[in-house]
Write an enzyme that holds these catalytic residues in place. Structure first.
Site, short mmCIF file in Angstrom:
data_model
loop_
_atom_site.label_atom_id
_atom_site.label_comp_id
_atom_site.label_asym_id
_atom_site.label_seq_id
_atom_site.Cartn_x
_atom_site.Cartn_y
_atom_site.Cartn_z
N ALA A 101 0.85 -1.19 0.00
CA ALA A 101 0.00 0.00 0.00
C ALA A 101 0.88 1.23 0.00
O ALA A 101 2.07 1.16 0.33
CB ALA A 101 -0.88 0.04 1.26
N SER A 144 -6.82 -1.09 8.56
CA SER A 144 -6.12 -0.18 9.49
C SER A 144 -7.08 0.49 10.47
O SER A 144 -8.22 0.83 10.12
CB SER A 144 -5.44 0.90 8.65
OG SER A 144 -5.05 1.97 9.47
N GLU A 146 -6.82 3.42 11.14
CA GLU A 146 -7.10 4.75 10.57
C GLU A 146 -8.53 4.82 10.04
O GLU A 146 -9.07 5.91 9.86
CB GLU A 146 -6.14 5.03 9.40
CG GLU A 146 -4.85 5.70 9.79
CD GLU A 146 -5.01 7.14 10.24
OE1 GLU A 146 -5.51 7.96 9.46
OE2 GLU A 146 -4.64 7.44 11.38
N TYR A 168 -5.88 8.38 2.90
CA TYR A 168 -5.41 7.02 3.20
C TYR A 168 -6.51 6.23 3.92
O TYR A 168 -6.81 5.09 3.55
CB TYR A 168 -4.15 7.09 4.07
CG TYR A 168 -3.74 5.77 4.67
CD1 TYR A 168 -2.97 4.86 3.96
CD2 TYR A 168 -4.12 5.43 5.97
CE1 TYR A 168 -2.60 3.63 4.52
CE2 TYR A 168 -3.75 4.21 6.54
CZ TYR A 168 -3.00 3.32 5.81
OH TYR A 168 -2.64 2.11 6.37
N ARG A 203 10.81 -0.03 10.97
CA ARG A 203 9.79 0.95 10.60
C ARG A 203 10.40 2.01 9.68
O ARG A 203 11.57 2.41 9.85
CB ARG A 203 9.30 1.60 11.89
CG ARG A 203 8.10 2.50 11.77
CD ARG A 203 6.93 1.86 11.15
NE ARG A 203 5.66 2.27 11.73
CZ ARG A 203 4.53 2.32 11.04
NH1 ARG A 203 4.50 1.99 9.76
NH2 ARG A 203 3.40 2.67 11.62
P1 NAP Z 1 5.40 -0.21 4.51
O1 NAP Z 1 6.60 -0.49 5.32
O2 NAP Z 1 5.15 1.18 4.01
O3 NAP Z 1 5.42 -1.20 3.25
C1 NAP Z 1 4.58 -1.02 2.14
C2 NAP Z 1 4.93 -2.04 1.07
O4 NAP Z 1 4.06 -1.85 -0.06
C3 NAP Z 1 6.36 -1.94 0.54
O5 NAP Z 1 6.86 -3.25 0.36
C4 NAP Z 1 6.16 -1.26 -0.81
O6 NAP Z 1 7.17 -1.57 -1.75
C5 NAP Z 1 4.85 -1.91 -1.24
N1 NAP Z 1 4.16 -1.18 -2.33
C6 NAP Z 1 3.78 0.11 -2.33
N2 NAP Z 1 3.18 0.40 -3.49
C7 NAP Z 1 3.19 -0.72 -4.25
C8 NAP Z 1 2.73 -1.04 -5.55
N3 NAP Z 1 2.14 -0.14 -6.34
N4 NAP Z 1 2.89 -2.31 -6.00
C9 NAP Z 1 3.50 -3.24 -5.24
N5 NAP Z 1 3.98 -2.99 -4.00
C10 NAP Z 1 3.82 -1.74 -3.52
O7 NAP Z 1 4.07 -0.63 5.31
P2 NAP Z 1 3.91 -1.57 6.61
O8 NAP Z 1 4.04 -0.74 7.82
O9 NAP Z 1 4.72 -2.79 6.43
O10 NAP Z 1 2.35 -1.93 6.50
C11 NAP Z 1 1.92 -3.05 5.75
C12 NAP Z 1 0.44 -2.86 5.41
O11 NAP Z 1 -0.32 -2.77 6.60
C13 NAP Z 1 0.13 -1.60 4.62
O12 NAP Z 1 -0.95 -1.92 3.75
C14 NAP Z 1 -0.34 -0.61 5.67
O13 NAP Z 1 -1.19 0.35 5.10
C15 NAP Z 1 -1.06 -1.55 6.61
N6 NAP Z 1 -1.11 -1.14 8.00
C16 NAP Z 1 0.03 -0.82 8.65
C17 NAP Z 1 -0.01 -0.52 10.00
C18 NAP Z 1 1.23 -0.17 10.76
O14 NAP Z 1 1.12 0.41 11.84
N7 NAP Z 1 2.41 -0.53 10.28
C19 NAP Z 1 -1.25 -0.52 10.68
C20 NAP Z 1 -2.39 -0.88 9.97
C21 NAP Z 1 -2.32 -1.21 8.63
P3 NAP Z 1 8.53 -0.66 -1.91
O15 NAP Z 1 9.52 -1.28 -0.97
O16 NAP Z 1 8.85 -0.85 -3.34
O17 NAP Z 1 8.16 0.74 -1.54
N1 GDD Z 2 4.76 10.91 11.06
C1 GDD Z 2 4.74 11.85 12.02
N2 GDD Z 2 5.74 12.79 12.05
N3 GDD Z 2 3.73 11.85 12.91
C2 GDD Z 2 3.74 12.79 13.87
C3 GDD Z 2 4.75 13.75 13.97
C4 GDD Z 2 5.79 13.77 13.00
O1 GDD Z 2 6.68 14.60 13.01
N4 GDD Z 2 4.47 14.54 15.04
C5 GDD Z 2 3.35 14.08 15.60
N5 GDD Z 2 2.88 13.02 14.89
C6 GDD Z 2 1.64 12.29 15.16
C7 GDD Z 2 0.72 12.23 13.93
O2 GDD Z 2 0.01 13.46 13.79
C8 GDD Z 2 -0.16 11.04 14.33
O3 GDD Z 2 -1.22 11.48 15.13
C9 GDD Z 2 0.77 10.16 15.15
O4 GDD Z 2 1.93 10.95 15.46
C10 GDD Z 2 1.22 8.88 14.44
O5 GDD Z 2 1.71 9.22 13.16
P1 GDD Z 2 2.44 8.12 12.22
O6 GDD Z 2 3.53 7.46 12.97
O7 GDD Z 2 2.78 8.80 10.94
O8 GDD Z 2 1.33 6.99 12.04
P2 GDD Z 2 -0.23 7.08 11.66
O9 GDD Z 2 -1.00 6.79 12.92
O10 GDD Z 2 -0.57 8.31 10.93
O11 GDD Z 2 -0.39 5.88 10.63
C11 GDD Z 2 0.23 4.62 10.87
O12 GDD Z 2 -0.66 3.78 11.56
C12 GDD Z 2 -1.85 3.43 10.84
C13 GDD Z 2 -2.68 2.54 11.78
O13 GDD Z 2 -3.46 3.34 12.61
C14 GDD Z 2 0.63 4.05 9.51
O14 GDD Z 2 1.41 2.89 9.70
C15 GDD Z 2 -0.59 3.67 8.70
O15 GDD Z 2 -0.18 2.97 7.51
C16 GDD Z 2 -1.46 2.73 9.56
O16 GDD Z 2 -2.60 2.32 8.86
#
Ligand code: NAP
Ligand code: GDD
Length: 339
Positions: A101, A144, A146, A168, A203
């Site tokens: 994604a 997510s 989100e 998103y 991360r």
């Molecule tokens: P991430 O580190 O950003 O990894 C995203 C992956 O998607 C990367 O391997 C990226 O490839 C690949 N990708 C992006 N665009 C693509 C495309 N057009 N075709 C094929 N591959 C593509 O994300 P993550 O934290 O591992 O999260 C994994 C999934 O869980 C995501 O869908 C995210 O939205 C969801 N999610 C994450 C969290 C969280 O807190 N981490 C929470 C809830 C849901 P490249 O290496 O080429 O960029």
């Molecule tokens: N990135 C970022 N950078 N976030 C900040 C900062 C900054 O400098 N300062 C404060 N924040 C706050 C953001 O406003 C948000 O409320 C919180 O920190 C977390 O931000 P992120 O770590 O960017 O994560 P996210 O919650 O927006 O999204 C992540 O979690 C989702 C699940 O709830 C991502 O991994 C999404 O892909 C995932 O779905």
């Protein structure tokens, strides 16, 4: 077409029994944080793992370099239907995990259409690939917290209404419902895991936990003097990514496809994150952290907190890593890297 049950395949309770063929799993997003942990988990369980990688001008194997000799890497892109169908047709997998994604929330405001293409329509492209090429595959969609956005109840559970606050989040709501719809329309074994924030030393650098742990390491090593952040009051339910990929796997081993919320149930502010991370390095965060409006979002998700009771009961899933352990693990890893 009415819903049909199509949940065939071997019993799935861990490693294959003697004489059973190896199970195959396809992972999109294998180069990402979760993809790398999930690939490790599935390889340890004896799976043949097919990792989908999009074409780039340089490789993005930083997180999976140590696994490359055991993975099958195949090219495909969420934007390209034919490439996805070919992967599913050729691998005939037991399980497909859609982790790919555009996953960074702020980018979804600057690239809303592309985020919709990857994060929303990418899901239906992969579901179509499964429906047409190998409908026996079990499908996991990375949904997510989100999607809860401006949450109408706290803590959030499976029945909490969605109110996404970013392009998103809106795209993920589409991915969630199209997964449910393909399950109900075609009888696919398709589930949506609604995961709260999960982090690790792998991360991406722009997410707040890693931005802080990396910032602390750079300050300690004398490469930086201050760390600019946005909303310090935002509250999140942060867990360790290694625990969460286990929940994904467990969801695909159930007799019936069911959606689950996954999170720790604990909420912390960005300010607390800073306190623990800087404190672990012997620093007072207030001397280094500056609030910069450039990092404040057009619409914020103020708080997220999971009620993962259903996953605890039905999947036997529990987080193993506390918030303080997670943050200090990330700071230690970055101190080691930034030398
Ligand atoms: P991430 O580190 O950003 O990894 C995203 C992956 O998607 C990367 O391997 C990226 O490839 C690949 N990708 C992006 N665009 C693509 C495309 N057009 N075709 C094929 N591959 C593509 O994300 P993550 O934290 O591992 O999260 C994994 C999934 O869980 C995501 O869908 C995210 O939205 C969801 N999610 C994450 C969290 C969280 O807190 N981490 C929470 C809830 C849901 P490249 O290496 O080429 O960029
Ligand atoms: N990135 C970022 N950078 N976030 C900040 C900062 C900054 O400098 N300062 C404060 N924040 C706050 C953001 O406003 C948000 O409320 C919180 O920190 C977390 O931000 P992120 O770590 O960017 O994560 P996210 O919650 O927006 O999204 C992540 O979690 C989702 C699940 O709830 C991502 O991994 C999404 O892909 C995932 O779905």
């Amino acid at each position: 077409m009415s819903a049909q049950k199509n949940h065939s395949g071997p019993k799935r309770n861990g490693a294959p029994q003697a004489g059973q063929p190896r199970r195959t799993a396809v992972i999109t997003g294998v180069t990402g944080q979760d993809g790398s942990y999930l690939a490790e988990l599935l390889l340890a369980k004896g799976y043949e793992v097919v990792g989908v990688v999009r074409r780039t001008s340089h490789d993005s194997y930083e997180r999976i370099g140590h696994l490359l000799d055991r993975l099958h890497i195949v090219p495909a892109d969420l934007l390209d239907q034919h490439s996805l169908t070919a992967v599913v047709r050729d691998a005939k997998p037991h399980e497909v995990y859609n982790l790919a994604a555009q996953s960074f929330v702020p980018t979804s405001w600057t690239q809303p259409v592309l985020t919709g293409e990857f994060t929303a329509l990418g899901v239906v492209r992969l579901l179509e690939a499964i429906r047409l090429a190998h409908p026996e595959a079990r499908f996991y969609q990375a949904s997510s917290s989100e999607m809860f956005g401006k949450a109408t109840q706290t803590p959030q559970r499976e029945s909490t209404p969605f109110y996404p606050r970013s392009p998103y989040g809106v795209a993920k709501v589409y991915g969630h419902w199209i997964t449910v719809n393909y399950r109900e329309s075609y009888g696919l074994y398709a589930v949506s895991g609604i995961l709260f924030n999960h982090e690790s030393p792998r991360r991406g650098l722009e997410f707040v936990t890693r931005k802080v742990s990396h910032g602390v390491a750079r300050i300690v090593r004398g490469r930086m003097t201050e760390l600019r952040l946005g909303n310090l009051d935002a509250r999140r339910d942060w867990g360790f990514a290694g625990d969460y990929v286990d929940a994904m796997w467990r969801m695909l081993q159930r007799p019936e496809p069911v959606d689950y919320v996954i999170g720790t149930g604990e909420m912390h502010t960005v300010r607390e994150l800073c306190e623990i991370a800087f404190g672990h390095a012997g620093l007072d965060w207030k001397q280094y952290v500056r609030v910069d409006p450039a990092f404040v979002r057009p619409a914020e998700v103020d708080l997220l907190q999971a009620d993962a009771g259903k996953a605890r009961q039905e999947l036997g899933w529990r987080p193993t890593t506390s918030f303080a352990e997670l943050v200090t693990m990330m700071v230690d890893a970055d101190l080691e890297r930034v030398k």
